[in-house]
Write an enzyme that holds these catalytic residues in place. Structure first.
Site, mmCIF file in Angstrom:
data_model
loop_
_atom_site.group_PDB
_atom_site.id
_atom_site.type_symbol
_atom_site.label_atom_id
_atom_site.label_comp_id
_atom_site.label_asym_id
_atom_site.label_seq_id
_atom_site.Cartn_x
_atom_site.Cartn_y
_atom_site.Cartn_z
ATOM 1 N N ARG A 244 33.719 37.373 31.686
ATOM 2 C CA ARG A 244 34.908 38.233 31.694
ATOM 3 C C ARG A 244 35.832 37.851 30.537
ATOM 4 O O ARG A 244 36.323 36.716 30.490
ATOM 5 C CB ARG A 244 35.682 38.072 33.004
ATOM 6 C CG ARG A 244 34.909 38.421 34.260
ATOM 7 C CD ARG A 244 34.895 39.914 34.512
ATOM 8 N NE ARG A 244 33.955 40.251 35.575
ATOM 9 C CZ ARG A 244 34.282 40.388 36.863
ATOM 10 N NH1 ARG A 244 35.523 40.219 37.235
ATOM 11 N NH2 ARG A 244 33.365 40.696 37.751
ATOM 12 N N GLU A 246 38.809 38.138 30.017
ATOM 13 C CA GLU A 246 40.193 38.293 30.479
ATOM 14 C C GLU A 246 41.006 37.142 29.916
ATOM 15 O O GLU A 246 40.620 35.990 30.106
ATOM 16 C CB GLU A 246 40.250 38.157 32.002
ATOM 17 C CG GLU A 246 39.779 39.336 32.763
ATOM 18 C CD GLU A 246 39.618 38.983 34.249
ATOM 19 O OE1 GLU A 246 40.327 39.578 35.055
ATOM 20 O OE2 GLU A 246 38.791 38.107 34.572
ATOM 21 N N ARG A 252 42.977 30.076 38.609
ATOM 22 C CA ARG A 252 41.869 30.668 39.374
ATOM 23 C C ARG A 252 40.977 31.597 38.573
ATOM 24 O O ARG A 252 40.144 32.306 39.124
ATOM 25 C CB ARG A 252 42.402 31.366 40.622
ATOM 26 C CG ARG A 252 43.501 32.352 40.326
ATOM 27 C CD ARG A 252 44.134 32.847 41.602
ATOM 28 N NE ARG A 252 44.242 34.300 41.560
ATOM 29 C CZ ARG A 252 43.884 35.102 42.536
ATOM 30 N NH1 ARG A 252 43.361 34.624 43.634
ATOM 31 N NH2 ARG A 252 44.024 36.397 42.422
ATOM 32 N N HIS A 253 41.155 31.615 37.247
ATOM 33 C CA HIS A 253 40.317 32.474 36.408
ATOM 34 C C HIS A 253 39.532 31.669 35.391
ATOM 35 O O HIS A 253 40.073 30.782 34.726
ATOM 36 C CB HIS A 253 41.170 33.493 35.648
ATOM 37 C CG HIS A 253 41.695 34.580 36.522
ATOM 38 N ND1 HIS A 253 42.927 34.514 37.126
ATOM 39 C CD2 HIS A 253 41.145 35.760 36.901
ATOM 40 C CE1 HIS A 253 43.110 35.614 37.837
ATOM 41 N NE2 HIS A 253 42.039 36.382 37.731
ATOM 42 N N GLU A 397 41.477 35.844 47.100
ATOM 43 C CA GLU A 397 40.273 36.686 47.107
ATOM 44 C C GLU A 397 39.054 35.887 46.656
ATOM 45 O O GLU A 397 39.081 35.240 45.623
ATOM 46 C CB GLU A 397 40.502 37.864 46.150
ATOM 47 C CG GLU A 397 39.326 38.806 46.075
ATOM 48 C CD GLU A 397 39.327 39.606 44.781
ATOM 49 O OE1 GLU A 397 40.382 40.129 44.390
ATOM 50 O OE2 GLU A 397 38.247 39.693 44.169
ATOM 51 N N SER A 400 34.857 40.824 46.372
ATOM 52 C CA SER A 400 35.172 42.234 46.524
ATOM 53 C C SER A 400 33.866 42.974 46.662
ATOM 54 O O SER A 400 32.843 42.596 46.089
ATOM 55 C CB SER A 400 36.018 42.743 45.369
ATOM 56 O OG SER A 400 35.228 42.971 44.256
ATOM 57 N N ARG A 452 35.351 29.946 43.076
ATOM 58 C CA ARG A 452 36.493 30.185 43.984
ATOM 59 C C ARG A 452 36.199 29.654 45.382
ATOM 60 O O ARG A 452 37.071 29.066 46.026
ATOM 61 C CB ARG A 452 36.777 31.692 44.089
ATOM 62 C CG ARG A 452 37.378 32.279 42.853
ATOM 63 C CD ARG A 452 38.814 32.718 43.060
ATOM 64 N NE ARG A 452 39.299 33.285 41.819
ATOM 65 C CZ ARG A 452 39.601 34.566 41.640
ATOM 66 N NH1 ARG A 452 39.508 35.410 42.650
ATOM 67 N NH2 ARG A 452 40.037 35.001 40.476
HETATM 68 O O1 4AD Z 1 36.338 41.369 42.129
HETATM 69 P P1 4AD Z 1 35.232 41.293 41.129
HETATM 70 O O2 4AD Z 1 35.582 41.568 39.724
HETATM 71 O O3 4AD Z 1 34.101 42.280 41.646
HETATM 72 C C1 4AD Z 1 32.927 42.592 40.996
HETATM 73 O O4 4AD Z 1 32.461 41.990 40.071
HETATM 74 C C2 4AD Z 1 32.154 43.672 41.669
HETATM 75 N N1 4AD Z 1 31.106 44.175 40.757
HETATM 76 C C3 4AD Z 1 31.516 43.089 42.914
HETATM 77 C C4 4AD Z 1 30.927 44.103 43.798
HETATM 78 O O5 4AD Z 1 29.826 43.907 44.274
HETATM 79 N N2 4AD Z 1 31.634 45.160 44.052
HETATM 80 O O6 4AD Z 1 34.570 39.850 41.209
HETATM 81 C C5 4AD Z 1 34.005 39.369 42.409
HETATM 82 C C6 4AD Z 1 34.497 37.962 42.719
HETATM 83 C C7 4AD Z 1 35.989 37.847 42.974
HETATM 84 O O7 4AD Z 1 36.309 38.119 44.301
HETATM 85 C C8 4AD Z 1 36.238 36.393 42.639
HETATM 86 O O8 4AD Z 1 35.850 35.552 43.702
HETATM 87 C C9 4AD Z 1 35.299 36.168 41.492
HETATM 88 O O9 4AD Z 1 34.262 37.135 41.601
HETATM 89 N N3 4AD Z 1 35.976 36.321 40.206
HETATM 90 C C10 4AD Z 1 36.286 35.295 39.381
HETATM 91 N N4 4AD Z 1 36.104 33.971 39.479
HETATM 92 C C11 4AD Z 1 36.517 33.184 38.472
HETATM 93 N N5 4AD Z 1 37.090 33.665 37.357
HETATM 94 C C12 4AD Z 1 37.304 34.989 37.186
HETATM 95 N N6 4AD Z 1 37.851 35.457 36.061
HETATM 96 C C13 4AD Z 1 36.895 35.857 38.233
HETATM 97 N N7 4AD Z 1 36.926 37.209 38.407
HETATM 98 C C14 4AD Z 1 36.370 37.453 39.594
#
Ligand code: 4AD
Length: 478
Positions: A244, A246, A252-253, A397, A400, A452
């Site tokens: 990502r 981001e 937490r990221h 979270e 998702s 997480r």
């Molecule tokens: O909420 P996210 O972005 O969902 C998806 O990737 C969907 N495609 C999943 C699906 O099947 N619908 O990411 C899922 C999880 C988050 O709840 C969080 O636990 C973790 O991935 N997550 C991260 N962990 C660490 N660093 C980050 N930048 C994260 N972004 C999401």
């Protein structure tokens, strides 16, 4: 060889001879005839005694040499097991003593060390400590080493026993996840991590040079795992890296983390999938409690973290999003009906749920459609809602997920209705949409963030502590 302890974890009986490899934590000469070597192996420390005797065997010269071995060197030890005569004062040393007969340095550690291992055994500054601890440290004149220094010297940092515990648990989460899903007919998959198009939202994707063109690092296995459900695999899971772009410099990221993904066809209602994921999580929590108690207790005690409260059997709170908003408003929060929750509101809701349902684990269901990705199934009952859900641990979270649109024509309509609209014919997306043209069962799934889960299970103050070699906007090394 290789372990001072037999596989069942019990210390060997006194008077046996053992040969094992270990790391020297400290070595010191006590007197001309006596040296102590503290040896580390896994989570355990063993006190080694080198005693010179006038009847031959160990010489005074050897005592001196053993007491001078540099800390963190790897050694091979031959010795006899004995119970110490007096209880050992240092808390890290087990009540077991080895009378060293031979000691070989296999690999010597250079001195000085850029990071003392004992610094990896302390909580991070300002986190998880009370004022008394800080005052004590200040009095001892030993400042806490910050996360950056620790991560810059990660190889040494990872020699700390707390880290050993954290990463044993992390692997345990993967094993429990796999175990549960395999037993329910899921097949493990491996989807590509280099993509020809930025398919899941343009802004937070890493672009890389791919021969003469551009490629993109996978933001999740989302599209491919669904394409497999549209193929012959009705239940799939994957443990793999997620990238990502981001620029989130938070605790937490990460820019690269490990996703625990699953996707499955269901019969009548997507809540079948929600139930399965709830059961999966409970299985993981119970497995962690039973199999990794020692590791869990060790890390939690460092940060003074409370026990993770599990819901009563079969009673995971599954709270409709609207009700969550209602609970927050009653508590004085200013939240819109269809807004996504901010991190502080998520934490606030977590605290309210803990108070009401006595659990640190719960599900928020029926998220507003507007805050979910294009592939999310709208709710048939409410045009503003969707058949989607987030899972939370300690108010944060961890997953998702959603029911997905499995009809190609409807999917095209949903893509065009997005703001800004998505082009269903664009490269990458076209293959995805086409996958649903030849029949696909209704399906749902979700993606969990492994780091997480580990962070929140243990109550770590920073996600980087749950990643061996973390990647964030500032850090690409080591
Ligand atoms: O909420 P996210 O972005 O969902 C998806 O990737 C969907 N495609 C999943 C699906 O099947 N619908 O990411 C899922 C999880 C988050 O709840 C969080 O636990 C973790 O991935 N997550 C991260 N962990 C660490 N660093 C980050 N930048 C994260 N972004 C999401």
């Amino acid at each position: 060889l290789a372990s001072a302890y037999p596989a069942d974890g019990d210390a060997p009986p006194a008077d046996t001879t053992v040969v094992f490899r270990a790391v020297v934590e400290t070595a010191r000469v006590q007197s001309a005839k006596l040296a102590f070597v503290s040896l580390r192996q896994g989570l355990d420390n063993i006190q080694g005694v080198v005693a010179a005797s006038d009847e031959g065997g160990i010489s005074r010269q050897m005592v001196k040499w053993c007491g001078g071995v540099s800390p963190e060197s790897m050694v091979l030890v031959h010795g006899g097991v004995a119970r110490p005569k007096e209880p050992v004062k240092s808390a890290s040393v087990q009540h077991l003593e080895i009378h060293i007969g031979k000691l070989f340095v296999i690999s010597k550690a250079e001195v000085p060390l850029p990071l003392q291992i004992e610094d990896a055994e302390r909580p991070l500054p300002g986190e998880g400590k009370d004022a008394a601890d800080e005052a004590q440290e200040a009095a001892a004149g030993r400042p806490i080493v910050g996360l950056n220094t620790r991560l810059n010297n990660r190889v040494l940092d990872l020699r700390g026993k707390h880290n050993h515990a954290i990463f044993t648990i992390k692997e345990g989460v993967c094993a429990l996840f796999t175990e549960f899903l395999r037993a329910r007919g899921f097949v493990g998959i491996q989807t590509p991590k280099m993509m020809g198009a930025a398919t899941e939202g343009g802004s937070n994707v890493f672009e890389v040079t791919y021969f003469e063109r551009k490629a993109y690092m996978a933001q999740s296995p989302q599209l491919h795992k669904q394409m497999l459900v549209a193929s012959r695999f009705e239940r799939v899971f994957e443990i793999g890296p997620i990238f990502r772009a981001e620029n989130s410099n938070t605790a937490r990221h990460l820019t690269e983390f490990t996703g625990l993904d699953l996707e499955m066809a269901f019969e009548e209602d997507y809540h079948e999938v929600v139930k399965l994921i709830e059961d999966l999580m409970l299985y993981m929590f119970k497995g962690l409690r039973e199999r990794y108690k020692k590791e869990t207790d060790l890390v939690r005690s460092l940060y003074h973290v409370d026990e993770f409260q599990l819901p009563e059997e079969g009673k995971v709170p599954r709270i409709p999003f609207k009700e969550g908003i209602h609970m927050l408003r009653e508590d004085g929060a200013d939240v819109g009906d269809y807004d996504d929750l901010s991190t502080p509101d998520e934490k606030r809701l977590g605290a309210l749920v803990l108070k009401k349902y006595h659990t640190d684990f719960y599900v928020l269901d029926q998220f507003p459609l507007g805050v979910r990705p294009f592939y999310t199934m709208p709710s048939p009952a409410d045009p503003h809602a969707s058949n989607s859900y987030d899972f939370f641990m300690r108010g944060q979270e961890i997953m998702s997920g959603a029911q997905r649109v499995h009809d190609a024509r409807f999917l095209v309509r949903r893509m065009r209705a997005m703001d800004p609209p998505l082009d269903p014919d664009q490269p990458g997306l076209k293959d995805y949409v086409d996958a649903f043209r030849y029949g696909c069962p209704p399906h749902a799934g979700g993606g969990l963030g492994l780091e997480r889960i580990v962070m929140l299970w243990l109550g770590l103050p920073n996600i980087r502590l749950a990643c061996l070699f973390p990647r964030d906007p500032q850090r690409l090394m080591p």
